[in-house]
Write a protein that holds these residues in place. Structure first.
Motif, PDB file in Angstrom:
ATOM      1  N   PRO A 321     -36.201  66.484  53.488  1.00 25.29           N
ATOM      2  CA  PRO A 321     -37.484  66.232  52.819  1.00 25.29           C
ATOM      3  C   PRO A 321     -37.662  67.037  51.533  1.00 25.29           C
ATOM      4  CG  PRO A 321     -37.803  66.567  55.173  1.00 25.29           C
ATOM      5  CD  PRO A 321     -36.378  66.914  54.886  1.00 25.29           C
ATOM      6  N   ASP A 322     -37.236  68.276  51.532  1.00 27.58           N
ATOM      7  CA  ASP A 322     -37.402  69.110  50.339  1.00 27.58           C
ATOM      8  C   ASP A 322     -36.582  68.576  49.167  1.00 27.58           C
ATOM      9  OD1 ASP A 322     -39.123  70.810  51.659  1.00 27.58           O
ATOM     10  OD2 ASP A 322     -37.565  72.258  52.200  1.00 27.58           O
ATOM     11  N   CYS A 323     -35.396  68.067  49.457  1.00 30.51           N
ATOM     12  CA  CYS A 323     -34.549  67.528  48.389  1.00 30.51           C
ATOM     13  C   CYS A 323     -35.150  66.243  47.811  1.00 30.51           C
ATOM     14  CB  CYS A 323     -33.142  67.261  48.913  1.00 30.51           C
ATOM     15  SG  CYS A 323     -32.217  68.761  49.319  1.00 30.51           S
ATOM     16  N   VAL A 324     -35.698  65.411  48.687  1.00 33.43           N
ATOM     17  CA  VAL A 324     -36.366  64.195  48.198  1.00 33.43           C
ATOM     18  C   VAL A 324     -37.561  64.557  47.339  1.00 33.43           C
ATOM     19  CG1 VAL A 324     -37.662  62.133  48.875  1.00 33.43           C
ATOM     20  CG2 VAL A 324     -35.587  62.782  50.136  1.00 33.43           C
ATOM     21  N   ASP A 325     -38.375  65.489  47.809  1.00 36.67           N
ATOM     22  CA  ASP A 325     -39.552  65.902  47.037  1.00 36.67           C
ATOM     23  C   ASP A 325     -39.143  66.490  45.690  1.00 36.67           C
ATOM     24  OD1 ASP A 325     -41.073  65.108  49.172  1.00 36.67           O
ATOM     25  OD2 ASP A 325     -41.424  67.136  49.943  1.00 36.67           O
ATOM     26  N   ALA A 326     -38.096  67.293  45.696  1.00 40.12           N
ATOM     27  CA  ALA A 326     -37.626  67.895  44.441  1.00 40.12           C
ATOM     28  C   ALA A 326     -37.174  66.819  43.467  1.00 40.12           C
ATOM     29  CB  ALA A 326     -36.477  68.868  44.733  1.00 40.12           C
ATOM     30  N   PHE A 327     -36.481  65.808  43.973  1.00 43.97           N
ATOM     31  CA  PHE A 327     -35.994  64.710  43.134  1.00 43.97           C
ATOM     32  C   PHE A 327     -37.163  63.919  42.545  1.00 43.97           C
ATOM     33  CE2 PHE A 327     -34.314  60.341  42.646  1.00 43.97           C
ATOM     34  CZ  PHE A 327     -33.222  60.594  41.824  1.00 43.97           C
ATOM     35  N   LEU A 328     -38.121  63.582  43.373  1.00 47.55           N
ATOM     36  CA  LEU A 328     -39.245  62.763  42.908  1.00 47.55           C
ATOM     37  C   LEU A 328     -40.178  63.551  41.995  1.00 47.55           C
ATOM     38  CD1 LEU A 328     -40.086  60.757  46.154  1.00 47.55           C
ATOM     39  CD2 LEU A 328     -38.559  60.159  44.267  1.00 47.55           C
ATOM     40  N   ASN A 329     -40.243  64.862  42.174  1.00 41.54           N
ATOM     41  CA  ASN A 329     -41.079  65.689  41.300  1.00 41.54           C
ATOM     42  C   ASN A 329     -40.489  65.833  39.898  1.00 41.54           C
ATOM     43  OD1 ASN A 329     -43.208  66.246  43.069  1.00 41.54           O
ATOM     44  ND2 ASN A 329     -42.128  67.955  44.023  1.00 41.54           N
ATOM     45  N   ARG A 330     -39.235  65.460  39.748  1.00 41.16           N
ATOM     46  CA  ARG A 330     -38.599  65.474  38.427  1.00 41.16           C
ATOM     47  C   ARG A 330     -38.290  64.039  37.975  1.00 41.16           C
ATOM     48  NH1 ARG A 330     -35.973  70.410  37.121  1.00 41.16           N
ATOM     49  NH2 ARG A 330     -35.197  69.290  35.302  1.00 41.16           N
ATOM     50  N   TRP A 331     -39.186  63.130  38.286  1.00 44.48           N
ATOM     51  CA  TRP A 331     -38.943  61.705  38.046  1.00 44.48           C
ATOM     52  C   TRP A 331     -38.698  61.391  36.575  1.00 44.48           C
ATOM     53  CZ3 TRP A 331     -37.075  58.112  40.804  1.00 44.48           C
ATOM     54  CH2 TRP A 331     -37.233  56.766  40.481  1.00 44.48           C
ATOM     55  N   GLU A 332     -39.405  62.049  35.672  1.00 41.11           N
ATOM     56  CA  GLU A 332     -39.194  61.797  34.248  1.00 41.11           C
ATOM     57  C   GLU A 332     -37.773  62.149  33.840  1.00 41.11           C
ATOM     58  OE1 GLU A 332     -41.216  60.292  32.127  1.00 41.11           O
ATOM     59  OE2 GLU A 332     -42.538  59.937  33.850  1.00 41.11           O
ATOM     60  N   ASP A 333     -37.239  63.223  34.401  1.00 31.73           N
ATOM     61  CA  ASP A 333     -35.846  63.592  34.115  1.00 31.73           C
ATOM     62  C   ASP A 333     -34.882  62.570  34.714  1.00 31.73           C
ATOM     63  OD1 ASP A 333     -36.258  66.055  32.669  1.00 31.73           O
ATOM     64  OD2 ASP A 333     -36.881  66.943  34.563  1.00 31.73           O
ATOM     65  N   VAL A 334     -35.211  62.059  35.878  1.00 28.82           N
ATOM     66  CA  VAL A 334     -34.378  61.031  36.505  1.00 28.82           C
ATOM     67  C   VAL A 334     -34.293  59.802  35.608  1.00 28.82           C
ATOM     68  CG1 VAL A 334     -34.223  59.430  38.450  1.00 28.82           C
ATOM     69  CG2 VAL A 334     -34.838  61.827  38.850  1.00 28.82           C
ATOM     70  N   LEU A 335     -35.438  59.373  35.096  1.00 31.63           N
ATOM     71  CA  LEU A 335     -35.464  58.201  34.214  1.00 31.63           C
ATOM     72  C   LEU A 335     -34.636  58.454  32.954  1.00 31.63           C
ATOM     73  CD1 LEU A 335     -39.243  57.177  34.447  1.00 31.63           C
ATOM     74  CD2 LEU A 335     -37.302  56.276  35.752  1.00 31.63           C
ATOM     75  N   ARG A 336     -34.736  59.661  32.418  1.00 30.68           N
ATOM     76  CA  ARG A 336     -33.986  59.997  31.199  1.00 30.68           C
ATOM     77  C   ARG A 336     -32.485  59.963  31.464  1.00 30.68           C
ATOM     78  NH1 ARG A 336     -31.690  64.453  30.291  1.00 30.68           N
ATOM     79  NH2 ARG A 336     -32.944  65.610  31.827  1.00 30.68           N
ATOM     80  N   ILE A 337     -32.063  60.543  32.562  1.00 33.33           N
ATOM     81  CA  ILE A 337     -30.639  60.573  32.903  1.00 33.33           C
ATOM     82  C   ILE A 337     -30.116  59.165  33.130  1.00 33.33           C
ATOM     83  CG2 ILE A 337     -28.986  61.290  34.670  1.00 33.33           C
ATOM     84  CD1 ILE A 337     -30.780  63.808  35.064  1.00 33.33           C
ATOM     85  N   HIS A 338     -30.890  58.361  33.843  1.00 38.50           N
ATOM     86  CA  HIS A 338     -30.483  56.989  34.129  1.00 38.50           C
ATOM     87  C   HIS A 338     -30.319  56.183  32.840  1.00 38.50           C
ATOM     88  CE1 HIS A 338     -30.186  53.221  36.359  1.00 38.50           C
ATOM     89  NE2 HIS A 338     -31.031  52.711  35.483  1.00 38.50           N
ATOM     90  N   ALA A 339     -31.267  56.319  31.931  1.00 39.93           N
ATOM     91  CA  ALA A 339     -31.225  55.550  30.684  1.00 39.93           C
ATOM     92  C   ALA A 339     -30.088  56.000  29.772  1.00 39.93           C
ATOM     93  CB  ALA A 339     -32.557  55.670  29.958  1.00 39.93           C
ATOM     94  N   ALA A 340     -29.756  57.273  29.813  1.00 33.11           N
ATOM     95  CA  ALA A 340     -28.761  57.821  28.878  1.00 33.11           C
ATOM     96  C   ALA A 340     -27.327  57.654  29.364  1.00 33.11           C
ATOM     97  CB  ALA A 340     -29.044  59.302  28.642  1.00 33.11           C
TER      98      ALA A 340
END
Length: 353
Positions: A321-340
């Motif tokens: 659960p902590d890893c999922v929360d950490a991932f979703l709390n950095r969602w803007e970074d996730v979107l940036r990494i995915h797009a780049a």
């Protein structure tokens, strides 16, 4: 080398200054006002200080105490010049940090000898300091060189796995960056986050040992084939374990446990909860998210929002659960990494389900 002289008597100041200036490679800086000397010392560090005891506004013992409280002057020799021969004064001056004494009236030979000896000591200190700095720099360069070689080895290992698995593409780059984002959000140290990013691409290195008929099969695997595919976790651990390289050791842990599940239903060991190494729990979230959002011959890429919902649904069962929360709390970074980091000819996916 610079020698600071502080004495409110102009004659003493001139005599001591002239003697110092005659020493090889030395020059004097003279002050009759101790407060002005302290101001000058605010931005400078001399190699030797000669300080008179009896001065207006600030006596020599007090001035020495002030200087020793400043770490910049911790190793600078300080000589107190005094006509006072009382032992109590000398003990107090020594306790405050005086290195030596010169009695007034100043004798030329004594001043020259003491100054020469103390400056030789100062030169030795500076030489040791410079050698220590040089050694530290050489160690840093050697360490960086070793790390660069380790990085090259890891990159080449991952390339070998890519040749066996044409679906990999930029998957390992994206998931490694996702893993680093999760580690950062969990508050892990900078070096540990970096090591996780570097080691994460080795998670599927064990696929080198999977037969082509299974690894390259375009459709879904049968149960028997899937059981063989599961062996890649143990194979990856076998390839990487036993290394003396810390990054390889971390890669072995990640490769072995990145298919374990939080609820204990994963493989190859059926570990659960915090018995699963944290680095593997982090990589699991990053790997699954990127696998879901990547196109494969047997499936279309999921939208980012659909993959996000899958992580949320698996929170506490498949995923930490902590890893999922950490991932979703950095969602803007996730979107940036995915797009780049889009694979060639693969357009960015919509966030809408």
């Amino acid at each position: 080398m610079r020698v600071l002289i502080v004495d409110d008597d102009p004659t003493n100041l001139d005599v001591m200054g002239a003697l110092i200036d005659r020493l090889d490679d030395c020059s004097s800086v003279r002050f009759s006002d101790p407060l002005a000397a302290l101001a000058w010392l605010g931005t400078r560090v001399p190699d030797l200080m000669l300080i008179d005891h009896m001065m207006p506004e600030l006596d020599g013992v007090t001035m020495i105490g002030i200087l020793r409280d400043d770490p910049r002057f911790a190793d600078v020799p300080i000589v107190m010049v005094t006509a006072n021969r009382f032992d109590d004064l000398r003990v107090e001056a020594l306790e405050r940090g005086a290195t030596d004494f010169i009695e007034k009236p100043v004798r030329v030979g004594e001043l020259r000898a003491r100054a020469r000896n103390l400056l030789a000591l100062r030169r030795s200190q500076r030489l040791l300091r410079d050698r220590a700095a040089l050694l530290a720099d050489e160690v840093a360069r050697a360490t960086a060189d070793i790390r660069d070689r380790e990085m090259e080895l890891i990159v080449r290992l991952c390339r070998a796995a890519e040749f066996r698995d044409p679906e990999t593409g930029l998957h390992i780059d994206r998931m490694a960056q996702y893993a680093e984002v999760i580690a950062e959000r969990l508050g892990l140290g900078r070096e540990r986050c970096r090591d996780i990013r570097i080691a994460a691409p080795m998670h599927d290195i064990g696929k080198i040992g999977i037969p082509d008929m299974i690894l390259l099969k375009p459709g879904r695997l049968s149960e028997t084939e899937f059981q063989l595919m599961r062996q890649h976790a143990a194979i990856g651990h076998s390839i990487l374990s036993g290394s003396r390289v810390p990054l390889m050791q971390l890669g072995a842990v990640i490769a072995h446990c990145h298919h374990e599940r939080w609820d204990g239903t994963g493989y190859p060991r059926g570990l659960s909860g915090t018995d699963i190494p944290l680095e593997s729990r982090i990589v699991t979230v990053a790997d699954v998210f990127d696998a879901l959002t990547s196109a494969r011959p047997y499936k279309e890429a999921w939208s980012l929002d659909r993959a996000r919902s899958f992580l949320e649904a698996g929170r506490g069962t498949m995923f930490d659960p902590d890893c999922v929360d950490a991932f979703l709390n950095r969602w803007e970074d996730v979107l940036r990494i995915h797009a780049a980091n889009q694979d060639p000819m693969e357009p960015a996916h919509s966030q809408l389900a």
